[in-house]
Enzyme design. Structure first.
Site, mmCIF file in Angstrom:
data_model
loop_
_atom_site.group_PDB
_atom_site.id
_atom_site.type_symbol
_atom_site.label_atom_id
_atom_site.label_comp_id
_atom_site.label_asym_id
_atom_site.label_seq_id
_atom_site.Cartn_x
_atom_site.Cartn_y
_atom_site.Cartn_z
ATOM 1 N N ASP A 92 43.801 32.321 36.131
ATOM 2 C CA ASP A 92 45.040 32.433 36.908
ATOM 3 C C ASP A 92 45.397 31.073 37.520
ATOM 4 O O ASP A 92 46.180 30.311 36.963
ATOM 5 C CB ASP A 92 44.845 33.525 37.975
ATOM 6 C CG ASP A 92 46.099 33.816 38.767
ATOM 7 O OD1 ASP A 92 47.121 33.151 38.553
ATOM 8 O OD2 ASP A 92 46.084 34.729 39.625
ATOM 9 N N GLU A 123 38.789 37.679 37.415
ATOM 10 C CA GLU A 123 39.864 36.686 37.362
ATOM 11 C C GLU A 123 39.496 35.465 38.206
ATOM 12 O O GLU A 123 39.002 35.596 39.323
ATOM 13 C CB GLU A 123 41.183 37.288 37.863
ATOM 14 C CG GLU A 123 42.363 36.324 37.716
ATOM 15 C CD GLU A 123 43.695 37.022 37.812
ATOM 16 O OE1 GLU A 123 44.154 37.565 36.791
ATOM 17 O OE2 GLU A 123 44.271 37.043 38.922
ATOM 18 N N ASP A 133 39.284 39.887 41.309
ATOM 19 C CA ASP A 133 39.883 38.556 41.398
ATOM 20 C C ASP A 133 39.137 37.754 42.451
ATOM 21 O O ASP A 133 39.127 38.123 43.637
ATOM 22 C CB ASP A 133 41.366 38.704 41.761
ATOM 23 C CG ASP A 133 42.120 37.392 41.657
ATOM 24 O OD1 ASP A 133 41.487 36.346 41.414
ATOM 25 O OD2 ASP A 133 43.355 37.425 41.819
ATOM 26 N N LYS A 165 51.810 32.833 36.167
ATOM 27 C CA LYS A 165 52.575 32.928 37.416
ATOM 28 C C LYS A 165 53.772 31.988 37.289
ATOM 29 O O LYS A 165 53.626 30.752 37.189
ATOM 30 C CB LYS A 165 51.699 32.537 38.605
ATOM 31 C CG LYS A 165 50.584 33.564 38.883
ATOM 32 C CD LYS A 165 50.837 34.296 40.187
ATOM 33 C CE LYS A 165 49.915 35.490 40.353
ATOM 34 N NZ LYS A 165 48.532 35.167 40.607
ATOM 35 N N LYS A 191 40.172 41.845 45.442
ATOM 36 C CA LYS A 191 39.679 40.496 45.748
ATOM 37 C C LYS A 191 38.215 40.566 46.182
ATOM 38 O O LYS A 191 37.847 41.361 47.058
ATOM 39 C CB LYS A 191 40.511 39.864 46.872
ATOM 40 C CG LYS A 191 42.006 39.945 46.644
ATOM 41 C CD LYS A 191 42.441 39.171 45.421
ATOM 42 C CE LYS A 191 43.939 39.263 45.226
ATOM 43 N NZ LYS A 191 44.412 38.581 44.022
HETATM 44 MG MG MG Z 1 44.732 36.114 40.661
#
Ligand code: MG
Length: 395
Positions: free
Chosen positions: A266, A243, A218, A290, A190
């Site tokens: 995402d 991402e 991400d 997801k 992240k």
């Molecule tokens: Mg993600």
């Protein structure tokens, strides 16, 4: 005192009253809802100064039928700020949907999904566990594992992506080392703070990758397009992908026009029109499906099919949860061919508690998830780990 929500529901749906499907021999007769808090081993911070997440609010669902089959599923948003969902909202959505679901044939998944969509706009996170539990029943009714019903196992073992919260590069590398101990070779790091710190994280983590390892970055919506362009262009020499760099697809498209790295979408992928736009406008080359966010396996399957037809890379994950959630993920993920599947995720690795015995469901084996071959989902939670139900709806 009975738990909230116990009571009779009336079938008032047009199709049920009109007799459509009256030849079906199986009906959902009871929906039992459990609530579990899932403490994390370590508090987790998403980029963008969002609140720390130290525990997840999970909803575990049991569907019973008049055929004696029982389906299980889990719905667990990643806290209330990752997406437009939260745990209490999941249970409120299930309460809203219960009158529509009760009495239906759990094997007629598209029909059931259409009925839920007519009854409640959006709220995919509440529909997802209802849908997955029906898939579990369909699998048991047919004697087949979900991966067979979803198209067939194409990848034997799906790589599990680690989840590395934003921190100093040294702390992030410590977390990567812990995941190496679990066998993970794919890392989701992240980022999304200031320019210099992000560039430093990307360079130091990429340089620390070992042979066979991949790290992607991400941003979890934290950048504005100009911020993303500055960072991504400062590392344009590195073969990495990013991402969900910005909050909206429009912003991601703006950024795309200024940069050259592949992009995974995402959080902005909720519906099939979202995926069509990502592909049509060239916003991303990869999608992260997801299951909880898109409304369950029925809709995730459609997204998978379109993504594969469009030649996109695919990640299949859940938003959170125990082995119950990870097992649904594993079933769909393993139907994506090796050339397209990038990885999955196992939220169970972050939790201090479990919902099922160790022999149940998809577990992390050397950094990979493998879907069970038992009929249905192949994961039955342990009643002692669930506690009493918080709601029961029945006919
Ligand atoms: Mg993600």
């Amino acid at each position: 005192m009975p738990p909230a929500g116990i009571g009779a529901c009336h079938r008032d749906d047009y199709e049920l009253q009109s007799g459509i499907g009256s030849d079906a021999r199986m009906h959902i007769t009871r929906i039992t809802v459990f609530h579990r808090d899932l403490p994390l081993y370590k508090p987790y911070r998403l980029p963008g100064d969002r609140p720390l997440v130290d525990s997840l609010d999970s909803t575990i669902l049991r569907l019973d039928t008049d055929a004696g089959l029982t389906g299980w599923a889990e719905g667990c948003p990643w806290g209330p700020t990752y997406g437009a969902s939260h745990g209490r909202g999941t249970r409120a959505g299930i309460a809203e949907l219960a009158p529509v679901v009760l009495g239906r044939d759990p094997r007629q998944l598209d029909t059931l999904g259409d009925a839920m969509d007519r009854a409640l706009l959006g709220h995919h996170h509440a529909k997802s566990p209802l849908d997955i539990a029906c898939w579990d029943i369909l699998g048991q009714a047919t004697g087949l594992p979900l991966h067979t019903l979803l198209g067939g196992r194409a990848t034997a073992r799906v790589p599990i992506a680690s989840s590395i919260p934003i921190d100093s590069p040294a702390a992030m590398l410590d977390t990567i080392e812990r995941y190496r101990g679990l066998g993970c070779r794919l890392h989701s790091a992240k980022i999304g703070s200031d320019h210099a710190a992000d560039v430093d994280r990307i360079r130091r983590l990429t340089a620390a990758m070992q042979p066979g390892e991949v790290s992607f970055f991400d941003v979890n919506r934290a950048w504005q397009p100009h911020q993303g362009a500055a960072v991504m262009n400062a590392v344009r020499d590195l073969p990495v992908f990013f991402e969900q760099p910005c909050a909206t697809l429009d912003q991601c498209l703006q950024l795309r026009r200024l940069t050259c790295h592949p992009v995974s979408i995402d959080e902005n992928l909720e519906t099939l029109p979202d995926l069509l736009r990502v592909q049509r406008d060239g916003i991303g080359e990869i999608v992260n499906i997801k299951i909880n966010r898109v409304g369950g396996l029925t809709k995730a399957r459609r997204l998978r099919d379109v993504a594969l037809a469009a030649g996109m890379g695919v990640l299949v994950m859940e938003t959170g949860g125990t082995v119950l959630a990870d097992t649904a993920t594993a079933h769909l993920a393993c139907t994506v061919p090796p050339g397209a599947i990038i990885g999955s995720w196992a939220c169970q690795d972050l939790l201090t508690v479990d919902s099922a015995a160790p022999d149940q469901g998809a577990r992390n084996v050397d950094g990979h998830l493998s879907a069970p071959d038992r009929p249905g989902l192949g994961c039955v939670p342990d009643a002692d780990r669930l506690g009493p139900p918080v709601a029961v709806y029945e006919i």
